[in-house]
Design a protein around this motif. Sequence first.
Motif, short mmCIF file in Angstrom:
data_model
loop_
_atom_site.label_atom_id
_atom_site.label_comp_id
_atom_site.label_asym_id
_atom_site.label_seq_id
_atom_site.Cartn_x
_atom_site.Cartn_y
_atom_site.Cartn_z
N THR A 161 9.31 -45.47 -2.21
CA THR A 161 10.43 -46.04 -1.44
C THR A 161 11.34 -44.97 -0.85
OG1 THR A 161 11.70 -46.27 -3.50
CG2 THR A 161 10.44 -48.18 -2.76
N GLU A 162 11.25 -43.73 -1.36
CA GLU A 162 12.10 -42.66 -0.84
C GLU A 162 11.53 -41.32 -1.27
OE1 GLU A 162 16.87 -41.43 -0.91
OE2 GLU A 162 16.21 -43.37 -1.73
N LYS A 163 11.80 -40.27 -0.48
CA LYS A 163 11.34 -38.93 -0.82
C LYS A 163 12.49 -37.93 -0.65
CE LYS A 163 6.36 -39.03 0.07
NZ LYS A 163 5.24 -38.30 0.71
N LYS A 164 12.49 -36.92 -1.52
CA LYS A 164 13.44 -35.81 -1.40
C LYS A 164 12.66 -34.51 -1.37
CE LYS A 164 17.42 -37.85 -3.85
NZ LYS A 164 18.31 -37.70 -5.04
N ASP A 189 10.90 -50.60 -10.38
CA ASP A 189 11.51 -49.35 -9.90
C ASP A 189 11.50 -48.28 -10.99
OD1 ASP A 189 12.93 -47.43 -8.56
OD2 ASP A 189 14.87 -48.45 -8.70
N VAL A 203 6.40 -43.08 2.68
CA VAL A 203 7.40 -44.08 2.29
C VAL A 203 6.97 -45.45 2.79
CG1 VAL A 203 9.79 -44.85 2.59
CG2 VAL A 203 9.29 -42.42 2.21
N LYS A 231 10.80 -41.36 -5.09
CA LYS A 231 11.27 -42.57 -5.76
C LYS A 231 10.21 -43.63 -5.53
CE LYS A 231 15.15 -45.80 -6.09
NZ LYS A 231 16.44 -46.23 -5.50
N PHE A 263 13.78 -41.81 -9.21
CA PHE A 263 13.23 -40.54 -8.72
C PHE A 263 12.54 -39.78 -9.86
CE2 PHE A 263 16.25 -41.15 -5.23
CZ PHE A 263 15.49 -40.73 -4.14
#
Length: 296
Positions: free
Chosen positions: A249-252, A208, A230, A164, A211
């Motif tokens: 801002t975020e990882k999966k 933004d 991040v 993301k 994802f």
Amino acid sequence: MNDIVTTKWKIISLVLLALLIAAALFPFLREQDADLGPAASVNGVSISKQDVFDALLAADGGQTLSSMIDAELVRQAAEAAGVEVTDADIAERMDAVKGQFSSEDEFLSTLAMYGMTVEGLEEQMALEAQLKKLLEPQIAVTDEEIQTYYDENAAALEQPEQVKASHILVATEEEAKELRLRLAGGEDFAALAAEKSLDTGTVESGGDLGFFEKGAMEEPFETAAFSLEVGQLSEPVETSNGFHIIQVTEKKAAYMPTLEEKKEEIRETLANEALSTLSTTWLEEQRTNADVEEYL
């Protein structure tokens, strides 16, 4: 979006797809017995509405009339069976269709390209809901079928690695470097994106992008985004759109969902596939048993 969810909304009934054509032809069908005046004039030479009607009829009139007959068969069968379609039924389908587009503007422009309106699409969603409610009682998906689908579609079911990220898009490398210095000095990323970014699609959300997985962005942007930690800021990244400053801002991480996690989603996918096949044979049976006369 995984293949199951995408497939769900690709399996739209035969009736709905055909009515996209009918929507463009219907105004002329409605006027065919009226006084048809000119539709246009080119250097003083008139093109009549009758000429337009004849051209449309020659191009796809047979398919359009067939679609309208199918629609009437569905309506009559639904009325006879006491099938009721609620506003919630229509809203659910409209939300799912809109979800296939990146923005409201893209959704509306696609409708316009097909000569459709939101109200017209809502009517067609109601027709699709009628058909589904009519035929659903004839469809059963077993646990064995779900297990088989899960086993045979493991690659498609696997959730790929995602990040993301937010970005600020500017025209020059110099401006990108200046903005990066301001961000490194503590300025708020979202506020600066709202002020400076040229990306109109994300400016209101502070840059933004949500994802995304590999393959969704241009290669330089993707390489930079997936290599960042991040919170880390990228150096200026050049793409065909300009220069970007990116912040993840975020990882999966990639993972394989369990059967239990996907069970209901798979059940609905298989049910929709069965519905797509059944609707074709059902409409053929309805036509065989109905008193249909065509006059075009």
